[in-house]
Design a protein around this motif. Structure first.
Motif, short mmCIF file in Angstrom:
data_model
loop_
_atom_site.label_atom_id
_atom_site.label_comp_id
_atom_site.label_asym_id
_atom_site.label_seq_id
_atom_site.Cartn_x
_atom_site.Cartn_y
_atom_site.Cartn_z
N ARG A 110 45.55 38.82 26.85
CA ARG A 110 44.44 38.67 27.80
C ARG A 110 44.97 38.27 29.17
O ARG A 110 44.53 38.79 30.19
CB ARG A 110 43.44 37.64 27.26
CG ARG A 110 42.16 37.59 28.01
CD ARG A 110 41.05 36.74 27.36
NE ARG A 110 41.49 35.54 26.66
CZ ARG A 110 41.59 35.43 25.33
NH1 ARG A 110 41.30 36.44 24.55
NH2 ARG A 110 41.98 34.29 24.78
N GLN A 111 45.92 37.34 29.19
CA GLN A 111 46.51 36.91 30.47
C GLN A 111 47.15 38.08 31.21
O GLN A 111 47.10 38.15 32.43
CB GLN A 111 47.55 35.82 30.21
CG GLN A 111 48.19 35.24 31.43
CD GLN A 111 47.23 34.40 32.24
OE1 GLN A 111 46.35 33.74 31.71
NE2 GLN A 111 47.40 34.42 33.54
N ASN A 149 46.22 41.24 30.81
CA ASN A 149 45.26 42.34 30.86
C ASN A 149 45.79 43.55 30.08
O ASN A 149 45.74 44.68 30.53
CB ASN A 149 44.94 42.73 32.31
CG ASN A 149 43.72 43.62 32.41
OD1 ASN A 149 42.80 43.52 31.61
ND2 ASN A 149 43.71 44.51 33.38
N TYR A 196 47.15 35.21 49.17
CA TYR A 196 45.88 34.85 48.54
C TYR A 196 44.89 36.01 48.66
O TYR A 196 44.25 36.40 47.68
CB TYR A 196 45.31 33.58 49.18
CG TYR A 196 43.94 33.22 48.67
CD1 TYR A 196 43.79 32.58 47.44
CD2 TYR A 196 42.80 33.51 49.42
CE1 TYR A 196 42.53 32.26 46.96
CE2 TYR A 196 41.54 33.19 48.94
CZ TYR A 196 41.41 32.56 47.72
OH TYR A 196 40.16 32.26 47.25
N SER A 251 45.96 38.94 46.51
CA SER A 251 45.71 38.64 45.09
C SER A 251 44.24 38.83 44.76
O SER A 251 43.89 39.39 43.71
CB SER A 251 46.11 37.21 44.76
OG SER A 251 47.50 37.04 44.92
N LYS A 252 43.36 38.36 45.63
CA LYS A 252 41.92 38.52 45.40
C LYS A 252 41.53 40.00 45.40
O LYS A 252 40.76 40.45 44.56
CB LYS A 252 41.11 37.77 46.47
CG LYS A 252 41.17 36.28 46.34
CD LYS A 252 40.64 35.86 45.00
CE LYS A 252 39.90 34.57 45.07
NZ LYS A 252 39.48 34.13 43.75
N ILE A 292 43.48 42.61 44.75
CA ILE A 292 44.04 43.28 43.57
C ILE A 292 43.25 42.89 42.32
O ILE A 292 42.99 43.73 41.45
CB ILE A 292 45.54 42.99 43.44
CG1 ILE A 292 46.29 43.76 44.54
CG2 ILE A 292 46.07 43.37 42.06
CD1 ILE A 292 47.75 43.44 44.67
N SER A 293 42.80 41.64 42.23
CA SER A 293 41.97 41.23 41.09
C SER A 293 40.65 41.99 41.09
O SER A 293 40.20 42.46 40.03
CB SER A 293 41.70 39.73 41.13
OG SER A 293 42.88 39.02 40.86
N LEU A 294 40.03 42.14 42.24
CA LEU A 294 38.78 42.90 42.34
C LEU A 294 39.01 44.36 41.95
O LEU A 294 38.25 44.93 41.16
CB LEU A 294 38.23 42.81 43.77
CG LEU A 294 36.98 43.64 44.07
CD1 LEU A 294 35.80 43.14 43.28
CD2 LEU A 294 36.68 43.61 45.55
N THR A 313 41.37 45.52 40.08
CA THR A 313 41.67 45.58 38.64
C THR A 313 40.38 45.76 37.86
O THR A 313 40.31 46.58 36.94
CB THR A 313 42.43 44.31 38.19
OG1 THR A 313 43.67 44.24 38.89
CG2 THR A 313 42.68 44.31 36.69
N GLY A 314 39.36 45.00 38.21
CA GLY A 314 38.06 45.13 37.55
C GLY A 314 37.47 46.52 37.75
O GLY A 314 36.92 47.11 36.81
N ASP A 348 39.47 48.99 35.64
CA ASP A 348 39.10 48.82 34.23
C ASP A 348 37.74 49.46 33.96
O ASP A 348 37.54 50.11 32.94
CB ASP A 348 39.08 47.35 33.84
CG ASP A 348 40.45 46.78 33.52
OD1 ASP A 348 41.38 47.58 33.27
OD2 ASP A 348 40.59 45.55 33.50
#
Length: 192
Positions: free
Chosen positions: A85-86, A88, A157, A160-161, A163-165, A167-168, A171
């Protein structure tokens, strides 16, 4: 138009004209980002493995090295599922294979939790020594350089935000496309 939009204006339609992944400016910019991520991932993997070699972790693959760092995070044991999970990752069997290799190198320990069939993994003393050495070398060769970039912490920062967005979103695109019928090569060639 903002300053950021102007900075990519020079990448006009001539840059992506006729490219199957870039029919519009937005598609071309999305593809440019994807290629930058691919190049970054390759550079990141090379640098991780080189630092691992110098710090004595020469026998580890990239995935094994990353797993070792994830297991060592927050200094508490983790299950294979929480590690996946960590990261993904859906590849539990690959993670379990890498965990067995880390066990064979005595870098992690497998711990039975309670009376059930749940096992966790924790970094051994040898593993902790090795990842601490890795961290020292990484600081010398990487973060001592990156800290010289103007406003680097804010930029990291924000990246990272973003790339996290994304990633969702990727997915979600994967989940949506999984419900579509596959187009086979033979069907595609029939339309030509």
């Amino acid at each position: 138009m903002s300053e950021n939009e102007n900075s990519v204006d020079h990448l006009g339609s001539a840059v992506y004209r006729g490219w199957h992944l870039g029919h519009s400016h937005h598609e071309a910019m999305t593809t440019e980002f994807e290629w930058a991520v691919l190049r970054f991932q390759q550079a990141f993997e090379r640098s991780c493995l080189q630092v691992a070699n110098i710090s004595g972790l020469v026998e580890l693959s990239f995935q094994e090295l990353i797993l070792l760092h994830v297991i060592g995070m927050q200094e508490r044991p983790k299950t294979a599922a929480s590690i996946a999970r960590q990261l993904n990752s859906d590849a539990i069997s690959n993670i379990q294979y890498s965990l067995r290799k880390l066990l064979s190198h005595k870098l992690v320990a497998k711990i039975k939790e309670g009376t059930g069939k749940i096992y966790t993994y924790d970094v051994t003393k040898k593993g902790r020594t090795m990842v601490n050495e890795y961290a020292k070398i990484r600081q010398m060769v990487l973060t001592e350089q990156t800290k010289n970039i103007e406003e680097i912490d804010r930029k990291l920062y924000e990246a990272s935000k973003l790339i996290s967005l994304l990633t969702g979103l990727y997915d979600e695109a994967s989940r949506i496309s999984a419900t579509y019928s596959s187009v086979t090569l033979s069907k595609a060639s029939e339309t030509e």
